[in-house]
Design an enzyme around this catalytic site. Structure first.
Site, PDB file in Angstrom:
ATOM      1  N   ARG A  77       0.856  -1.187   0.000  1.00 19.37           N
ATOM      2  CA  ARG A  77       0.000   0.000   0.000  1.00 19.37           C
ATOM      3  C   ARG A  77       0.894   1.239   0.000  1.00 19.37           C
ATOM      4  O   ARG A  77       1.704   1.413   0.902  1.00 19.37           O
ATOM      5  CB  ARG A  77      -0.897  -0.002   1.243  1.00 19.37           C
ATOM      6  CG  ARG A  77      -1.677   1.275   1.440  1.00 19.37           C
ATOM      7  CD  ARG A  77      -2.606   1.172   2.657  1.00 19.37           C
ATOM      8  NE  ARG A  77      -3.357   2.394   2.827  1.00 19.37           N
ATOM      9  CZ  ARG A  77      -3.125   3.305   3.778  1.00 19.37           C
ATOM     10  NH1 ARG A  77      -2.164   3.129   4.667  1.00 19.37           N
ATOM     11  NH2 ARG A  77      -3.849   4.407   3.841  1.00 19.37           N
ATOM     12  N   HIS A 123      -2.678  10.956   0.749  1.00 18.91           N
ATOM     13  CA  HIS A 123      -2.185  10.738   2.117  1.00 18.91           C
ATOM     14  C   HIS A 123      -1.621  12.087   2.590  1.00 18.91           C
ATOM     15  O   HIS A 123      -0.418  12.242   2.795  1.00 18.91           O
ATOM     16  CB  HIS A 123      -1.138   9.627   2.123  1.00 18.91           C
ATOM     17  CG  HIS A 123      -0.909   8.982   3.456  1.00 18.91           C
ATOM     18  ND1 HIS A 123      -1.038   7.630   3.681  1.00 18.91           N
ATOM     19  CD2 HIS A 123      -0.551   9.516   4.654  1.00 18.91           C
ATOM     20  CE1 HIS A 123      -0.752   7.353   4.951  1.00 18.91           C
ATOM     21  NE2 HIS A 123      -0.454   8.490   5.567  1.00 18.91           N
ATOM     22  N   GLU A 137      -7.190   8.539   6.169  1.00 15.61           N
ATOM     23  CA  GLU A 137      -7.474   9.218   7.440  1.00 15.61           C
ATOM     24  C   GLU A 137      -7.935  10.672   7.283  1.00 15.61           C
ATOM     25  O   GLU A 137      -7.213  11.603   7.685  1.00 15.61           O
ATOM     26  CB  GLU A 137      -6.236   9.167   8.346  1.00 15.61           C
ATOM     27  CG  GLU A 137      -5.730   7.763   8.620  1.00 15.61           C
ATOM     28  CD  GLU A 137      -4.655   7.713   9.709  1.00 15.61           C
ATOM     29  OE1 GLU A 137      -4.179   8.773  10.135  1.00 15.61           O
ATOM     30  OE2 GLU A 137      -4.296   6.601  10.123  1.00 15.61           O
ATOM     31  N   ASN A 186      -7.418   1.744   9.958  1.00 18.36           N
ATOM     32  CA  ASN A 186      -6.128   1.979  10.611  1.00 18.36           C
ATOM     33  C   ASN A 186      -6.366   1.998  12.116  1.00 18.36           C
ATOM     34  O   ASN A 186      -7.246   2.720  12.606  1.00 18.36           O
ATOM     35  CB  ASN A 186      -5.535   3.332  10.201  1.00 18.36           C
ATOM     36  CG  ASN A 186      -5.080   3.349   8.752  1.00 18.36           C
ATOM     37  OD1 ASN A 186      -5.202   2.349   8.046  1.00 18.36           O
ATOM     38  ND2 ASN A 186      -4.556   4.481   8.311  1.00 18.36           N
ATOM     39  N   TYR A 198      -4.238   1.986  15.967  1.00 18.59           N
ATOM     40  CA  TYR A 198      -2.996   2.029  16.757  1.00 18.59           C
ATOM     41  C   TYR A 198      -3.230   1.833  18.256  1.00 18.59           C
ATOM     42  O   TYR A 198      -2.552   1.075  18.903  1.00 18.59           O
ATOM     43  CB  TYR A 198      -2.259   3.355  16.510  1.00 18.59           C
ATOM     44  CG  TYR A 198      -1.662   3.413  15.108  1.00 18.59           C
ATOM     45  CD1 TYR A 198      -0.423   2.857  14.851  1.00 18.59           C
ATOM     46  CD2 TYR A 198      -2.369   3.964  14.047  1.00 18.59           C
ATOM     47  CE1 TYR A 198       0.131   2.858  13.567  1.00 18.59           C
ATOM     48  CE2 TYR A 198      -1.831   3.972  12.762  1.00 18.59           C
ATOM     49  CZ  TYR A 198      -0.581   3.414  12.529  1.00 18.59           C
ATOM     50  OH  TYR A 198      -0.049   3.409  11.268  1.00 18.59           O
ATOM     51  N   GLU A 205      -3.410  -0.061   8.175  1.00 19.69           N
ATOM     52  CA  GLU A 205      -2.258   0.344   8.988  1.00 19.69           C
ATOM     53  C   GLU A 205      -2.427  -0.187  10.400  1.00 19.69           C
ATOM     54  O   GLU A 205      -3.516  -0.119  10.979  1.00 19.69           O
ATOM     55  CB  GLU A 205      -2.135   1.877   9.112  1.00 19.69           C
ATOM     56  CG  GLU A 205      -1.602   2.565   7.884  1.00 19.69           C
ATOM     57  CD  GLU A 205      -1.480   4.079   8.065  1.00 19.69           C
ATOM     58  OE1 GLU A 205      -1.268   4.550   9.203  1.00 19.69           O
ATOM     59  OE2 GLU A 205      -1.617   4.775   7.055  1.00 19.69           O
TER      60      GLU A 205
END
Ligand code: FCB
Length: 465
Positions: A87, A131, A176, A303, A305, A370
């Protein structure tokens, strides 16, 4: 048992659905460098990173990982690791230096070379159109606060599809949008570095509109595997008090639901729209916009985290928050160990998140686009990079994801963030997220232990099929 056996054992214990795609992710400004090569126009990240005081030690993406010239070596690394998919994002201002109109063929040719190299290596290209690196020329006209930028984004999508549609199977519009809108226009931590709630809310809506318009353009041109990547941060209330629960509701609204819900249902969550209006920053919705925004997609990029725990406070914290009207909400310090970003480690919240998304967007396949962690990695005397914390993070999050899959979540692939250590935006080169170490003086790449673990996982998954 040696540590290699332990690693292989843990890797082999994970079970994935047949056809599951294993990849790694990067983004243009974070790795390419070559910012003034082959006619590339400046982007808002060039401007922001060159503005004194905006980034860690004034770091910029001018050189980064020199991926613009070293891409053959990087693709070879991916092949060695056994990756199925890669990606990456395209720098809009390499293709359209003024953001619109004139096409720069040399920029197009770079991505064509990259994609051909990937295909040659048997790696599936996953292209992200945006991005965060908006052409500065469009920022000068208002950037995402200006409705016209959404239309320029769809124009760019069409130009790129005409150039690469024959060889790139998977297309994603935005990475995002929460960060581009709220971190960029409300918290001021990202380009363009503004702190204005009205601008932030306009950017939210115009990014989503641009996404919908781009999906329509790509679909009209025959694209058939289209998606968007959203970042999710589960918000937990510190206590069950009404005030803390409401604080969590507000932040969850702007962080998670404000982006996913309109794409899936064609309506903003009512409570979120009310919060924004009450804060004097209503969403600038025009007739027909939500229909465009909810143009069907084929997959959702997730994504993840970490999770946040929040509480209500009676006095503004004085911190510039990313959330509109979020001045009376405070983030608690994460419990337990944190990464060098200061982020907590919460794999259980990942399982819950994937299950929650499945309920909000039933029938929409997910790809983890991600997931990863930053640690203070160093090359050891043996020439290797031993990153046990990242190995642990990776395996625990893969396990958490497979748990969600077992419980019914339709997750079809996982991309580690990131292939390489790279330019971590305002945090500069201080934060290392790569499974491959980069020495920024010599540009030498060294796969870390986590890269080997990931390769073991991939090998074991293929052997098991
Ligand atoms: C995400 C970004 C990515 C990287 C990781 C750590 O928010 O999409 O570029 O910075 O965080």
């Amino acid at each position: 048992m040696t540590s290699t056996d332990v690693r292989e054992d843990r890797a082999a214990g994970l079970v994935f659905p047949p056809g599951f795609a294993f990849g790694a992710a990067t983004a243009a400004y974070q790795i390419e460098g070559a910012v003034d090569v082959d006619g590339r126009g400046p982007s808002i990240w060039d401007t922001f990173s060159h503005t004194p005081g905006k980034t860690h030690l004034g770091h910029t993406g001018d050189v980064a990982c020199e991926h613009y010239v070293r891409y053959p070596q990087d693709v070879a690394l991916m092949k060695d690791l056994g990756l199925d998919a890669y990606r990456f994002s395209v720098s809009w201002s390499r293709i359209l230096p003024e953001g619109t109109g004139r096409i720069e063929q040399r920029g197009v040719d770079f991505y064509r070379r990259l994609v051909d190299e990937l295909l040659e290596a048997g790696i599936d290209p996953w292209l992200t159109l945006y991005h965060w690196d908006l052409p500065q020329a469009l920022q000068d006209k208002g950037g995402w606060t200006d409705r016209d930028t959404a239309y320029r984004f769809a124009e760019y999508a069409g130009v790129l599809y005409d150039a690469l549609g024959d060889r790139v199977p998977h297309w994603s519009t935005l990475n995002e949008p929460m960060c581009s809108s709220l971190l960029g226009h409300m918290a001021g931590q990202h380009a363009p570095g503004h702190t204005d709630p009205v601008e932030a809310s306009r950017a939210v809506h115009h990014l989503l509109l641009g996404h919908g318009l781009a999906i329509q353009t790509l679909r009209d041109k025959g694209a058939d595997h289209l998606g968007i990547t959203l970042n999710f941060t589960p918000m937990k209330a510190a206590t069950d008090s009404a005030a803390d629960l409401d604080a969590a509701r507000r932040l969850d609204g702007q962080q998670n639901r404000m982006f996913l819900v309109p794409i899936v249902t064609g309506e903003y969550p009512a409570d979120v729209a009310e919060d924004l209006t009450a804060a004097g920053a209503p969403l600038p919705i025009e007739d027909g916009d939500l229909e465009i925004i909810s143009t069907p997609v084929d997959w959702l990029g997730v994504n993840y985290y970490f999770q946040s725990t929040v509480r209500a406070v009676s006095e503004p914290t004085g911190k510039q928050t990313a959330f509109i009207g979020g001045e009376l909400v405070a983030d608690l310090e994460p419990e337990g160990p944190t990464t060098t970003m200061g982020w907590g480690i919460n794999p259980e919240a990942f399982t819950e998140l994937l299950t929650w998304i499945s309920g909000v967007a039933p029938g929409l396949p997910m790809f983890i686009t991600e997931n990863g962690s930053a640690w203070p990695d160093q090359v050891s005397a043996d020439g290797q990079v031993h990153d046990p914390e990242r190995v642990d993070y990776l395996l625990r999050h893969l396990a958490a994801m497979t748990e969600a899959i077992e419980a019914g979540a339709d997750v079809r692939g996982y991309f580690a963030w990131s292939l390489l250590d790279n330019y971590e935006w305002a945090r500069g080169y201080d934060q290392r997220f790569g499974i491959v170490h980069v020495d920024y003086d010599t540009q030498v790449r060294t796969p870390k232990d986590s890269a080997r673990t990931y390769a073991d996982v991939i090998r074991a998954a293929k052997d098991g099929v």
